[in-house]
Design a protein around this motif. Structure first.
Motif, PDB file in Angstrom:
ATOM      1  N   GLU A   1       0.825  -1.213   0.000  1.00  0.00           N
ATOM      2  CA  GLU A   1       0.000   0.000   0.000  1.00  0.00           C
ATOM      3  C   GLU A   1       0.860   1.264   0.000  1.00  0.00           C
ATOM      4  OE1 GLU A   1      -2.811  -0.103   3.175  1.00  0.00           O
ATOM      5  OE2 GLU A   1      -3.953  -1.783   2.343  1.00  0.00           O
TER       6      GLU A   1
ATOM      7  N   PRO B   1       2.299   4.655  -0.984  1.00  0.00           N
ATOM      8  CA  PRO B   1       1.726   5.718  -1.840  1.00  0.00           C
ATOM      9  C   PRO B   1       2.668   6.082  -2.988  1.00  0.00           C
ATOM     10  CG  PRO B   1       2.595   6.648   0.193  1.00  0.00           C
ATOM     11  CD  PRO B   1       2.691   5.169   0.357  1.00  0.00           C
TER      12      PRO B   1
ATOM     13  N   ARG C   1       9.820   3.692  -7.241  1.00  0.00           N
ATOM     14  CA  ARG C   1       8.705   4.601  -6.976  1.00  0.00           C
ATOM     15  C   ARG C   1       9.120   6.029  -7.254  1.00  0.00           C
ATOM     16  NH1 ARG C   1       6.391   6.989  -2.197  1.00  0.00           N
ATOM     17  NH2 ARG C   1       8.046   6.062  -0.910  1.00  0.00           N
TER      18      ARG C   1
ATOM     19  N   TRP D   1       2.249   2.618 -12.441  1.00  0.00           N
ATOM     20  CA  TRP D   1       1.147   2.062 -11.670  1.00  0.00           C
ATOM     21  C   TRP D   1       1.196   2.490 -10.201  1.00  0.00           C
ATOM     22  CZ3 TRP D   1       2.676  -3.316 -13.928  1.00  0.00           C
ATOM     23  CH2 TRP D   1       2.142  -3.461 -15.223  1.00  0.00           C
ATOM     24  N   SER D   2       0.020   2.564  -9.622  1.00  0.00           N
ATOM     25  CA  SER D   2      -0.068   2.702  -8.172  1.00  0.00           C
ATOM     26  C   SER D   2       0.233   1.327  -7.550  1.00  0.00           C
ATOM     27  CB  SER D   2      -1.469   3.157  -7.772  1.00  0.00           C
ATOM     28  OG  SER D   2      -2.421   2.147  -8.089  1.00  0.00           O
ATOM     29  N   SER D   3       0.334   1.281  -6.253  1.00  0.00           N
ATOM     30  CA  SER D   3       0.616  -0.003  -5.590  1.00  0.00           C
ATOM     31  C   SER D   3      -0.486  -1.018  -5.871  1.00  0.00           C
ATOM     32  CB  SER D   3       0.753   0.203  -4.082  1.00  0.00           C
ATOM     33  OG  SER D   3       1.909   0.952  -3.777  1.00  0.00           O
ATOM     34  N   GLU D   4      -1.698  -0.554  -5.855  1.00  0.00           N
ATOM     35  CA  GLU D   4      -2.816  -1.459  -6.113  1.00  0.00           C
ATOM     36  C   GLU D   4      -2.768  -1.990  -7.542  1.00  0.00           C
ATOM     37  OE1 GLU D   4      -7.737  -1.467  -5.860  1.00  0.00           O
ATOM     38  OE2 GLU D   4      -6.603   0.380  -5.474  1.00  0.00           O
ATOM     39  N   GLU D   5      -2.461  -1.099  -8.508  1.00  0.00           N
ATOM     40  CA  GLU D   5      -2.377  -1.513  -9.915  1.00  0.00           C
ATOM     41  C   GLU D   5      -1.195  -2.436 -10.145  1.00  0.00           C
ATOM     42  OE1 GLU D   5      -4.314   2.478 -12.031  1.00  0.00           O
ATOM     43  OE2 GLU D   5      -2.150   2.399 -11.547  1.00  0.00           O
TER      44      GLU D   5
ATOM     45  N   ILE E   1       3.620   6.530  -7.384  1.00  0.00           N
ATOM     46  CA  ILE E   1       3.565   5.834  -8.664  1.00  0.00           C
ATOM     47  C   ILE E   1       4.830   4.989  -8.841  1.00  0.00           C
ATOM     48  CG2 ILE E   1       3.485   6.099 -11.171  1.00  0.00           C
ATOM     49  CD1 ILE E   1       0.896   6.840  -9.742  1.00  0.00           C
ATOM     50  N   TRP E   2       4.607   3.715  -9.252  1.00  0.00           N
ATOM     51  CA  TRP E   2       5.719   2.794  -9.494  1.00  0.00           C
ATOM     52  C   TRP E   2       6.029   2.781 -10.990  1.00  0.00           C
ATOM     53  CZ3 TRP E   2       8.474   0.629  -5.646  1.00  0.00           C
ATOM     54  CH2 TRP E   2       7.900   0.573  -4.364  1.00  0.00           C
TER      55      TRP E   2
END
Length: 822
Positions: A531, A533, A571, A553-557, A535-536
């Motif tokens: 989780e 915060p 990140r 991608w975000s962590s969720e994506e 952008i990766w």
């Protein structure tokens, strides 16, 4: 006539002397008489006391006769009561019949029996409180009123009562009587005993016991087992066991377990040469502050598990002399030793150890009838275990669990080839910033659950050597409950997770993670709950500083879209730059700096009309990853039409030797607040720079700053550094010449050649002066010797004349006396 007068005077003097001597003799005689009188009085007093004692004895015999005549009294009970009264310190009764020494010899109203029996109920003989039992073959009395246990033995020290393989004393009393001997407060060994064989749990469960009297009467030279001797004696505060012979004892497990109030324990003379088991020996002795174990011989010990567990008050423990070459179990050995600041284990031989579970675990957990209690605490800040041989260790689960203040831990030499369990191994080591695990061999590890949980100050972690082919549990492996994990980079690309059954919340709470490396055998990625915060970006064909960034991608994506192939993700970090006044009011729009891990950056101050910069932040420049905090420039308002209400501090550069002596003039730098400054080292003849100051470069502030360069003197002195040996004895002209030469040396317009010529001239002058001074000194010494010789000659002549004069006067006196006689 004169002769008679002289004779009379001599007679009077003689008479007075005799008179004085007589007076002194009388005085001495008078003192002796007084002493004799005193002695007589004492003798009479003694006779009176003897008379009273005779009367008391007579009264006692009378009382005894009356008791013997009383058919309603049981004689055995009287005897027992008498013995009990003798040892009853709480009642303070000394007489075996219960009679006070001050009692009258006869009762009132012509009654022959003393009033003490009828008027003092507390002295009456009673047997209702006395419980009789056996401890093996030994008679035991327990007084339930005074809470005193008396163990009766032989009165002959050379023929003690033999006690073979005795069991718990408390249980023996309870088993033979419907009573609760655990409430006993005192135990007395009345007589002499020899305990033979196994003597397990002798004093166990005497929870109210505060005093043991007569331990020196126990011969324990043939005891082989002292398991749990004082276990659960939770009211004992003092124990002196210096009289016990433990030379044949093989088992000391749980010997003092649960002695929670024990503050003073003397076991300095214990012979532990035959002991094999010391497990739980001091467990729960939380009132002990110091243990002297320097004389312990532990060469045969195989089990030290829980040995010092929950000794939470122990602040001094020396185990440096322990021989642990045969120890196999060290689990929970120092568990919850919460007050120990350090433990010296450099002499520990752990070659045979197989179990190190919770060896330094700093938590406690208790379950009782009233509920459960748990917690943790620690003062331990550093541990050097580089000497440990862990080649046979099978489990290290919770080994350092909740060592929350541990800042330095050396496990770099650990051989973990046989280890199977590493659950919670570093869990809650929240003060560790670095951890070297490059030599860890995890080939046989099956569980790593919560291994690095809540290690919040850990910044970098290299797990490239980890082999996880047998691991089944990785749940919470890097979990941070408060989402405050500071870990910057994590490489799990070589993790083989094909056998992992649990990886839940494995990456939860790593909010500052900047680099994540994933591999082909990482599975169930979404279950790890990343989780973080931001952008990766995938690195791809680029670098960490300049990633390919095909994926954003975000962590969720990332957890949802990652295709399972080996890839590194970085990140994107955005640093915010603020421009504020001293009260936090924004003076200009914020700026942002964007980059990835290890990218360099520099934030610049702004020119703000009507304001002057007074604080330039330390993180105004650096590399992303070193600091991800916001950057804040602070300004102060300029007042009075350009008048600046701020005093700009100067930077003074010092050049000193190791003793703080100035070598060359200081350099003073000035500038505007917020501007950068830069200093440099100077080349100083005869000296070498020793250390460069940390603030050699920096920024001007409102405060003055000092920059100090320190130099050390070269070992080879030049000719100019040498000083004349007799400088302090030279005359004023010499001092003047030196002053002039120093001035010439310090004059800036002198050339180097001329300075050298002057130096040679000065040295030549000094040489001549030394020669003159030496000659002058020799001449002065010779003169002083001659003068002194003259004085000595005159003194001798004077003494001789005085002698002759004395002899002459003596002869003249004799002659006059002869004439007078004629």
């Amino acid at each position: 006539m004169n002769k008679r007068l002289d004779h009379n005077k001599r007679t009077e003097a003689f008479f007075l002397s005799n008179l004085t001597a007589a007076a002194l003799g009388l005085t001495i005689l008078n003192t002796n008489v007084v002493k004799a009188d005193s002695g007589q009085t004492a003798q009479e007093t003694a006779q009176k006391l003897d008379k009273n004692q005779t009367e008391t004895t007579s009264t006692t015999n009378s009382i005894q006769q009356d008791i013997n005549q009383d058919t309603s009294v049981n004689h055995d009970e009287i005897s027992n009561s008498k013995n009990d009264k003798k040892v009853d310190q709480n009642e303070n009764v000394d007489s075996s019949q219960g009679i006070s020494e001050e009692s009258p010899s006869k009762g009132s109203a012509g009654n022959d029996k003393p009033e003490a029996i009828t008027t003092k109920p507390e002295d009456k003989i009673t047997t209702k409180s006395l419980v009789k039992s056996k401890w093996g073959n030994v008679d035991v009395d327990y007084d339930t009123d005074t809470k005193t246990v008396t163990v009766h033995g032989s009165t002959d020290k050379d023929n003690p009562t033999i006690v073979n393989n005795p069991g718990p004393l408390c249980s023996s009393i309870n088993a033979q009587n419907s009573t609760n001997a655990s409430k006993a407060k005192k135990i007395i060994f009345d007589g002499h005993f020899k305990i033979v064989g196994e003597a397990r749990s002798v004093f166990i469960s005497f929870s109210s016991l505060t005093d043991i009297e007569g331990l020196e009467n126990l011969d324990t030279s043939e005891v082989t087992n002292m398991y749990a001797w004082f276990c659960k004696c939770s009211s004992l505060t003092h124990l002196d066991l210096s009289s016990l012979n433990t030379s044949q004892v093989e088992n000391m497990a749980s010997m003092f377990e649960g002695c929670t109030k024990l503050r003073d324990l003397n076991i300095s003379k214990f012979d532990t040469s035959q002991v094999t088991d010391m497990s739980y020996m001091f467990t729960g002795c939380n009132s002990l502050e110091e243990l002297n174990l320097k004389n312990f011989n532990t060469s045969k010990v195989t089990d030290m598990s829980y040995m010092f567990a929950e000794c939470s008050g122990l602040n001094k423990l020396d185990v440096s002399s322990f021989d642990t070459s045969n120890v196999e179990n060290m689990s929970y050995m120092f568990n919850y030793c919460a007050s120990l600041p350090n433990i010296d284990l450099h002499n520990f031989n752990t070659k045979k150890v197989t179990d190190m579970t919770s060896m330094f675990n700093m938590t406690y957990y208790h379950i009782s009838d009233t509920g459960q209690a748990w917690g943790w605490n620690t003062q331990l800040t550093s541990l050097d275990l580089s000497s440990f041989d862990t080649s046979n260790v099978l489990t290290m689960a919770q080994m350092f669990f909740r060592c929350t203040k541990l800042q330095s831990l050396n496990v770099s030499s650990f051989n973990t080839a046989q280890v199977q369990n590493m659950d919670d191994m570093f869990d809650d080591c929240e003060s560790l910033s670095t951890l070297d695990l490059r030599n860890f061999n995890t080939t046989n590890v099956t569980s790593m659950a919560s291994m690095f949980r809540d290690t919040r100050d850990l910044i970098n972690l290299n797990l490239s050597s980890f082999n996880t082919t047998k691991v089944k549990n990785m749940g919470c492996m890097f979990y941070h409950y408060y989402q405050d994990g500071k870990l910057k980079t994590l490489d799990i690309s070589n993790f083989d997770m094909r056998n992992v059954e649990n990886c839940g919340v494995m990456l939860y709470g790593l909010n500052e993670l900047l680099v994540l490396k994933l591999g082909n055998n990482v599975k169930d990625f979404p279950k790890m709950e990343l989780e973080t915060p931001g952008i990766w970006l995938n690195v791809g064909t680029g670098t960490i500083q300049q990633p390919e960034a095909r994926d954003k991608w975000s962590s969720e994506e990332l957890m949802k879209n990652w295709n399972g192939e080996e890839e590194t993700y970085v990140r994107e970090v955005t640093l915010k730059v603020h421009y504020q006044d001293e009260n936090g009011k924004s003076l200009a729009p914020d700026e942002t700096i964007t980059g990835t891990y290890d990218t360099s950056y520099e934030a610049k101050a702004k020119e703000i009309p009507g304001y002057m910069l007074i604080t330039r932040p330390k993180n105004a420049s650096g590399r992303i990853g070193e600091n991800t905090d916001d950057i804040t420039f602070v300004y102060q308002e300029i007042a009075n039409n350009g008048g600046i209400p701020i005093k700009v501090g100067n930077v003074t550069v010092h050049y000193e030797d190791e003793n703080g002596n100035q070598l060359i003039p200081n350099v003073i730098l000035s500038g505007n607040i917020g501007d950068s400054y830069q200093t440099e080292a100077k080349s100083i003849s005869g000296y070498t720079l020793k250390s460069k100051p940390n603030n050699a470069t920096g920024f001007f502030t409102s405060q003055n700053q000092n920059v100090v360069y320190i130099y050390t003197k070269n070992t080879q002195n030049t000719q100019n550094d040498k000083q004349p040996e007799n400088d302090s004895k030279n005359n004023s002209n010499h001092s003047s010449d030196n002053t002039k030469s120093n001035r010439r040396k310090n004059s800036s317009h002198k050339t180097s050649k001329k300075a050298n010529e002057e130096s040679k001239l000065i040295n030549k002058r000094n040489k001549v002066r030394r020669q003159v001074a030496n000659k002058s000194s020799v001449a002065k010494e010779k003169t002083e010797i001659l003068v002194q010789t003259g004085r000595d000659g005159k003194s001798q002549v004077g003494i001789l004349l005085l002698g002759v004069l004395a002899i002459g006067l003596s002869l003249f006196g004799v002659k006059i006396e002869s004439k007078n006689k004629k």
